[in-house]
Write an enzyme that holds these catalytic residues in place. Structure first.
Site, PDB file in Angstrom:
ATOM      1  N   CYS A 266       0.876  -1.192  -0.120  1.00  0.00           N
ATOM      2  CA  CYS A 266      -0.215  -0.282  -0.067  1.00  0.00           C
ATOM      3  C   CYS A 266       0.571   1.295   0.203  1.00  0.00           C
ATOM      4  O   CYS A 266       0.081   2.338  -0.108  1.00  0.00           O
ATOM      5  CB  CYS A 266      -1.404  -0.082   0.950  1.00  0.00           C
ATOM      6  SG  CYS A 266      -0.113  -0.088   2.282  1.00  0.00           S
TER       7      CYS A 266
ATOM      8  N   GLY B 101      -3.456  -6.994   9.048  1.00  0.00           N
ATOM      9  CA  GLY B 101      -3.403  -8.252   9.511  1.00  0.00           C
ATOM     10  C   GLY B 101      -2.574  -9.293   9.862  1.00  0.00           C
ATOM     11  O   GLY B 101      -1.642  -9.075  10.113  1.00  0.00           O
TER      12      GLY B 101
END
EC number: 1.2.1.10
Length: 307
Positions: A131, A164
């Site tokens: 990202c 996560g």
């Protein structure tokens, strides 16, 4: 193209689930399989509710169904540690692999910089960096095309809940891949990157700070006009992507501050990094239908794999 390209998603975690939700709105790609390793995982249960087929036997559980279900593309949202083997197994069956882990064994593929070139070459494995790489490499490229970047550093600040377990295990790879993207995609001579997990308070925003050391004195006159069109183009994919404030020029280094407000498909309250990671994976293949239709490129034939 008369039919959608059929896809498998490997990894039913945050990124994999968010990717499925975006695929379900797509006019050109159909998510068919969700691959995991825990039969009781929420991600696999959710995928079944969406109508996907599932397996808890990893990629090995998908292989017997590749031909029958005409799986042409796989999106790996697992871990850098297992991606190479996942890619090898599916590439042998002629399945293209889009890597959403920081493994970076394939070409770096970044929006606005080199996405069309990589897809046009029909690479069997393309890496979506991270990202942070998707959000910052275009800015580095925008600066380096008008002034040489001797050193670039990005600092990514994200809310802890949106990270996560797979990403947490890959923090070192995350930083290394982002640093590599500064050099290989952005054009900087040397890159560095760190991620800061914000556990203090919930925030919709994900923030990126990019520090540039220019070989000569930074000149905002060519830099500002170079980066603003890139921001406008990225907003086509990331509507919440914007400059937090004007680039800060104070001799060397100078800094650019980016913030991003997500669409909130999954983890609706805290999805910042997901909405930067998953949209680029879809445009990576966005030009396939046209190119296949006019025979500019041809997908590999799916044939029974002989051990």
């Amino acid at each position: 193209m008369s039919k959608k390209l059929k896809a498998a998603i490997i990894g039913p975690g945050n990124i994999g689930t968010d990717l499925v939700m975006k695929m379900l709105r797509s006019e050109w790609i159909e998510p068919v399989w969700m691959v995991g390793i825990d039969p009781e995982s929420d991600g696999l249960k959710r995928a079944r509710r969406f109508g996907l087929k599932t397996t808890a036997e990893g990629v090995d559980g998908l292989l017997p169904h590749v031909l029958e279900d005409d799986i042409r593309i796989a999106f790996d949202a697992t871990s850098a540690y297992v991606h190479a083997e996942n890619s090898r197994k599916l590439n042998e069956w002629g399945v293209l692999m889009v890597d959403l882990t920081p493994a970076a064994i394939g070409r770096y593929c970044v929006l606005r910089v080199n996405i069309k070139q990589n897809v046009g070459k029909l690479e069997m494995n393309v890496n979506m960096v991270t990202c942070g790489g998707q959000a910052t490499s275009p800015m580095v490229a925008g600066v380096s095309r008008v002034q040489p970047v001797g050193y670039g550093k990005i600092v990514a600040k994200v809310f802890s809940r949106s990270i996560g377990p797979g990403t947490r295990k890959n923090i070192e790879e995350f930083n290394r891949t982002n640093a590599g993207a500064i050099e290989k995609v952005g054009g900087g001579k040397e890159g560095n990157a760190i991620i800061v997990l914000n556990t203090a308070h919930a925030s919709f925003m994900i923030c990126y700070t990019i520090h540039f050391f220019i070989k000569t004195e930074p000149d905002e006159n060519p830099i500002i006009p170079s980066v603003h069109p890139i921001i406008a183009e990225l907003q086509n994919y990331f509507p919440g992507y914007r400059l937090k404030n004007r680039p800060l020029f104070y001799r060397n280094p100078f800094s650019i501050f980016i913030e991003f407000e997500p669409l909130a498909d999954y983890l609706x309250n805290y999805p910042g990094n997901l909405d930067i990671m998953t949209p680029p994976a879809l445009p990576t293949l966005d030009i396939f239908p046209d190119k296949i239709a006019i025979a500019t490129i041809q997908l590999p034939c799916l044939e029974p794999h002989l051990p």
